[in-house]
Motif scaffolding. Structure first.
Motif, PDB file in Angstrom:
ATOM      1  N   GLY A  81      15.714 -37.536   2.490  1.00 39.68           N
ATOM      2  CA  GLY A  81      15.448 -36.143   2.813  1.00 39.68           C
ATOM      3  C   GLY A  81      15.427 -35.300   1.553  1.00 39.68           C
ATOM      4  N   PRO A  82      15.288 -33.975   1.682  1.00 42.19           N
ATOM      5  CA  PRO A  82      15.152 -33.118   0.508  1.00 42.19           C
ATOM      6  C   PRO A  82      16.344 -33.222  -0.443  1.00 42.19           C
ATOM      7  CG  PRO A  82      15.659 -31.820   2.456  1.00 42.19           C
ATOM      8  CD  PRO A  82      15.326 -33.198   2.937  1.00 42.19           C
ATOM      9  N   VAL A  83      16.051 -33.166  -1.740  1.00 39.76           N
ATOM     10  CA  VAL A  83      17.122 -33.184  -2.739  1.00 39.76           C
ATOM     11  C   VAL A  83      17.861 -31.854  -2.661  1.00 39.76           C
ATOM     12  CG1 VAL A  83      17.664 -33.295  -5.200  1.00 39.76           C
ATOM     13  CG2 VAL A  83      15.834 -34.749  -4.243  1.00 39.76           C
ATOM     14  N   GLN A  84      19.176 -31.920  -2.454  1.00 35.15           N
ATOM     15  CA  GLN A  84      19.984 -30.705  -2.334  1.00 35.15           C
ATOM     16  C   GLN A  84      20.671 -30.329  -3.639  1.00 35.15           C
ATOM     17  OE1 GLN A  84      21.569 -32.749   1.332  1.00 35.15           O
ATOM     18  NE2 GLN A  84      21.989 -30.632   1.916  1.00 35.15           N
ATOM     19  N   ILE A  85      21.073 -31.337  -4.397  1.00 31.44           N
ATOM     20  CA  ILE A  85      21.725 -31.113  -5.692  1.00 31.44           C
ATOM     21  C   ILE A  85      20.999 -31.955  -6.736  1.00 31.44           C
ATOM     22  CG2 ILE A  85      23.839 -31.458  -7.047  1.00 31.44           C
ATOM     23  CD1 ILE A  85      25.418 -31.073  -4.425  1.00 31.44           C
ATOM     24  N   VAL A  86      20.682 -31.357  -7.873  1.00 37.09           N
ATOM     25  CA  VAL A  86      20.063 -32.127  -8.951  1.00 37.09           C
ATOM     26  C   VAL A  86      20.933 -32.034 -10.195  1.00 37.09           C
ATOM     27  CG1 VAL A  86      18.560 -30.227  -9.730  1.00 37.09           C
ATOM     28  CG2 VAL A  86      17.933 -32.592 -10.259  1.00 37.09           C
ATOM     29  N   ILE A  87      21.208 -33.195 -10.778  1.00 35.29           N
ATOM     30  CA  ILE A  87      21.982 -33.292 -12.018  1.00 35.29           C
ATOM     31  C   ILE A  87      21.013 -33.700 -13.119  1.00 35.29           C
ATOM     32  CG2 ILE A  87      24.007 -34.278 -13.150  1.00 35.29           C
ATOM     33  CD1 ILE A  87      24.530 -32.806 -10.428  1.00 35.29           C
ATOM     34  N   VAL A  88      20.743 -32.784 -14.046  1.00 32.31           N
ATOM     35  CA  VAL A  88      19.747 -33.043 -15.094  1.00 32.31           C
ATOM     36  C   VAL A  88      20.495 -33.568 -16.323  1.00 32.31           C
ATOM     37  CG1 VAL A  88      17.778 -32.111 -16.334  1.00 32.31           C
ATOM     38  CG2 VAL A  88      18.410 -31.142 -14.119  1.00 32.31           C
ATOM     39  N   ASN A  89      20.595 -34.883 -16.379  1.00 30.95           N
ATOM     40  CA  ASN A  89      21.490 -35.542 -17.328  1.00 30.95           C
ATOM     41  C   ASN A  89      20.765 -36.329 -18.413  1.00 30.95           C
ATOM     42  OD1 ASN A  89      24.100 -36.958 -18.164  1.00 30.95           O
ATOM     43  ND2 ASN A  89      22.913 -38.680 -17.391  1.00 30.95           N
ATOM     44  N   GLU A 136      19.938 -25.426   6.345  1.00 27.40           N
ATOM     45  CA  GLU A 136      21.127 -26.271   6.210  1.00 27.40           C
ATOM     46  C   GLU A 136      21.128 -26.992   4.864  1.00 27.40           C
ATOM     47  OE1 GLU A 136      23.410 -29.945   8.554  1.00 27.40           O
ATOM     48  OE2 GLU A 136      21.428 -29.251   9.207  1.00 27.40           O
ATOM     49  N   ALA A 137      19.969 -27.509   4.478  1.00 22.21           N
ATOM     50  CA  ALA A 137      19.867 -28.202   3.193  1.00 22.21           C
ATOM     51  C   ALA A 137      20.042 -27.225   2.036  1.00 22.21           C
ATOM     52  CB  ALA A 137      18.520 -28.918   3.075  1.00 22.21           C
ATOM     53  N   LYS A 138      19.458 -26.028   2.172  1.00 23.85           N
ATOM     54  CA  LYS A 138      19.547 -25.027   1.122  1.00 23.85           C
ATOM     55  C   LYS A 138      20.977 -24.551   0.881  1.00 23.85           C
ATOM     56  CE  LYS A 138      14.898 -23.047   1.675  1.00 23.85           C
ATOM     57  NZ  LYS A 138      14.134 -21.843   2.061  1.00 23.85           N
ATOM     58  N   ALA A 139      21.814 -24.628   1.883  1.00 25.92           N
ATOM     59  CA  ALA A 139      23.194 -24.138   1.765  1.00 25.92           C
ATOM     60  C   ALA A 139      23.996 -24.905   0.720  1.00 25.92           C
ATOM     61  CB  ALA A 139      23.885 -24.204   3.119  1.00 25.92           C
ATOM     62  N   LYS A 140      23.574 -26.121   0.405  1.00 23.37           N
ATOM     63  CA  LYS A 140      24.278 -26.949  -0.591  1.00 23.37           C
ATOM     64  C   LYS A 140      23.588 -26.919  -1.956  1.00 23.37           C
ATOM     65  CE  LYS A 140      27.123 -28.825   2.540  1.00 23.37           C
ATOM     66  NZ  LYS A 140      28.588 -28.721   2.517  1.00 23.37           N
ATOM     67  N   ASN A 178      19.404 -16.826 -11.575  1.00 27.46           N
ATOM     68  CA  ASN A 178      18.826 -15.646 -10.935  1.00 27.46           C
ATOM     69  C   ASN A 178      17.625 -15.990 -10.060  1.00 27.46           C
ATOM     70  OD1 ASN A 178      20.678 -13.981 -12.225  1.00 27.46           O
ATOM     71  ND2 ASN A 178      19.326 -13.571 -13.956  1.00 27.46           N
ATOM     72  N   GLU A 179      16.936 -17.079 -10.402  1.00 28.81           N
ATOM     73  CA  GLU A 179      15.741 -17.463  -9.659  1.00 28.81           C
ATOM     74  C   GLU A 179      16.049 -18.310  -8.427  1.00 28.81           C
ATOM     75  OE1 GLU A 179      12.864 -19.214 -12.248  1.00 28.81           O
ATOM     76  OE2 GLU A 179      12.554 -17.371 -13.399  1.00 28.81           O
ATOM     77  N   ILE A 180      17.060 -19.165  -8.498  1.00 32.30           N
ATOM     78  CA  ILE A 180      17.323 -20.075  -7.384  1.00 32.30           C
ATOM     79  C   ILE A 180      17.676 -19.328  -6.106  1.00 32.30           C
ATOM     80  CG2 ILE A 180      19.785 -20.439  -7.877  1.00 32.30           C
ATOM     81  CD1 ILE A 180      19.373 -23.388  -7.081  1.00 32.30           C
ATOM     82  N   VAL A 181      18.331 -18.177  -6.241  1.00 36.40           N
ATOM     83  CA  VAL A 181      18.754 -17.433  -5.042  1.00 36.40           C
ATOM     84  C   VAL A 181      17.572 -16.805  -4.309  1.00 36.40           C
ATOM     85  CG1 VAL A 181      21.092 -17.007  -5.863  1.00 36.40           C
ATOM     86  CG2 VAL A 181      19.275 -15.396  -6.463  1.00 36.40           C
ATOM     87  N   LYS A 182      16.417 -16.716  -4.954  1.00 33.66           N
ATOM     88  CA  LYS A 182      15.220 -16.229  -4.271  1.00 33.66           C
ATOM     89  C   LYS A 182      14.687 -17.283  -3.299  1.00 33.66           C
ATOM     90  CE  LYS A 182      15.323 -12.593  -6.952  1.00 33.66           C
ATOM     91  NZ  LYS A 182      15.784 -11.275  -6.442  1.00 33.66           N
ATOM     92  N   ILE A 183      15.098 -18.531  -3.528  1.00 29.67           N
ATOM     93  CA  ILE A 183      14.672 -19.649  -2.679  1.00 29.67           C
ATOM     94  C   ILE A 183      15.796 -20.069  -1.737  1.00 29.67           C
ATOM     95  CG2 ILE A 183      13.899 -22.056  -2.710  1.00 29.67           C
ATOM     96  CD1 ILE A 183      12.682 -21.454  -5.492  1.00 29.67           C
ATOM     97  N   ALA A 184      16.996 -20.210  -2.288  1.00 26.21           N
ATOM     98  CA  ALA A 184      18.182 -20.584  -1.513  1.00 26.21           C
ATOM     99  C   ALA A 184      19.262 -19.552  -1.830  1.00 26.21           C
ATOM    100  CB  ALA A 184      18.653 -21.980  -1.891  1.00 26.21           C
ATOM    101  N   PRO A 185      19.541 -18.632  -0.925  1.00 24.00           N
ATOM    102  CA  PRO A 185      20.451 -17.511  -1.217  1.00 24.00           C
ATOM    103  C   PRO A 185      21.823 -17.906  -1.742  1.00 24.00           C
ATOM    104  CG  PRO A 185      19.264 -17.107   0.815  1.00 24.00           C
ATOM    105  CD  PRO A 185      18.931 -18.512   0.406  1.00 24.00           C
TER     106      PRO A 185
END
Length: 276
Positions: A81-89, A136-140, A178-185
């Motif tokens: 399913g959709p990626v909820q958390i991304v770790i850019v490592n 629901e996915a955006k909440a995380k 500042n940008e992510i909250v425009k997509i996922a509050p």
């Protein structure tokens, strides 16, 4: 501690390396579903894949290539399913140490491509996927970038690496939060910035006592971090349950480091002797 990460889909770039591998293990302990990215070598992931085939999926991709990043997220989403958390490592720290005056444009561009262009591509694709995810996915939602003490203090001979880390730690982190909250509050963006960590890259410290001294001289804790030290901060910072009001932060994991030790006593004595 339950961090509220059970069944949350986490994508980790550079998951086969020291910090990435330790991070994957921490998320597995929390019950997360993981897409583990690697570029050329997935041998270190093999034992985890065998033991956790139901919740761990490995995907190869050269994340400096736009189409490869799109495929990475497509495969990840198809599995969990959709990626909820991304770790850019992911990232490179080229050798040998080379002053700017002697550094080739080819090396400079290669480091920026892998350490910065690819970070842009990964975060952009993540945000595009988040747009069409459920509430629901955006909440995380969370982005964790991996910086470095070199991004704060610089590092002689590796201006290319330090410049990419500074860009991630400050310009990119502070813009993305500042940008992510425009997509996922409730979406958050933070950066974890380690100093020396006991990974294969740090083996040089065992062979060069002077380099080890310089690494520890400005550090109150007087020890090199483990990959688990860094992984713990990554996982905690990504958790909406315990870090839900933490965003736009650069969290230094460097034992209290206060800067760089630029000169040894004998260096100063030699300079003074030359001036007299």
């Amino acid at each position: 501690m339950n961090l509220g990460l059970k069944d949350v889909h986490v994508l980790i770039t550079g998951a086969s390396g020291g910090i990435g591998l330790a991070t994957a293990k921490e998320y597995l302990a929390q019950g997360a579903k993981i897409t583990a990215h690697y570029n050329t070598n997935n041998r270190t992931l093999a034992p985890l894949l065998e033991a956790h085939a139901d919740v761990l999926h490995a995907v190869q991709a050269d994340v400096s290539q736009e189409d490869a990043v799109a495929r990475l997220f497509t495969e990840a989403s198809a599995r969990f399913g959709p990626v909820q958390i991304v770790i850019v490592n992911h990232g490179i720290s080229p050798e040998p140490e080379t002053p700017v005056a002697d550094m080739s444009l080819e090396r400079w561009r290669r480091t920026l491509t892998v350490n910065l262009d690819a970070v842009f591509l990964v975060t952009r694709e993540y945000l595009r996927g988040l747009r069409v995810a459920s509430d629901e996915a955006k909440a995380k939602a969370a982005i964790i970038l991996i910086g470095s003490t070199s991004g704060k203090y610089g590092i002689a001979g590796k201006a290319d690496y330090a410049a990419t880390k500074s860009a991630m730690m400050y310009g990119l982190t502070l813009t993305l939060k500042n940008e992510i909250v425009k997509i996922a509050p409730l979406g958050r963006v933070n950066c974890i910035a380690p100093g020396w960590v006991w990974t294969p890259m740090a083996e040089v410290l065992k062979e060069q006592p002077e380099k080890m001294f310089r690494a520890l001289a400005t550090m109150p804790l007087k020890k090199i971090a483990t990959a688990e030290d860094v992984a713990n901060q990554i996982v905690i910072s990504s958790s909406a349950k315990v870090s839900g009001h933490v965003s736009g932060q650069v969290i230094m994991v460097e034992g209290g480091m206060e800067g760089r030790l630029l000169n040894l006593p004998e260096d100063i004595a030699k300079e003074q002797a030359g001036a007299n």
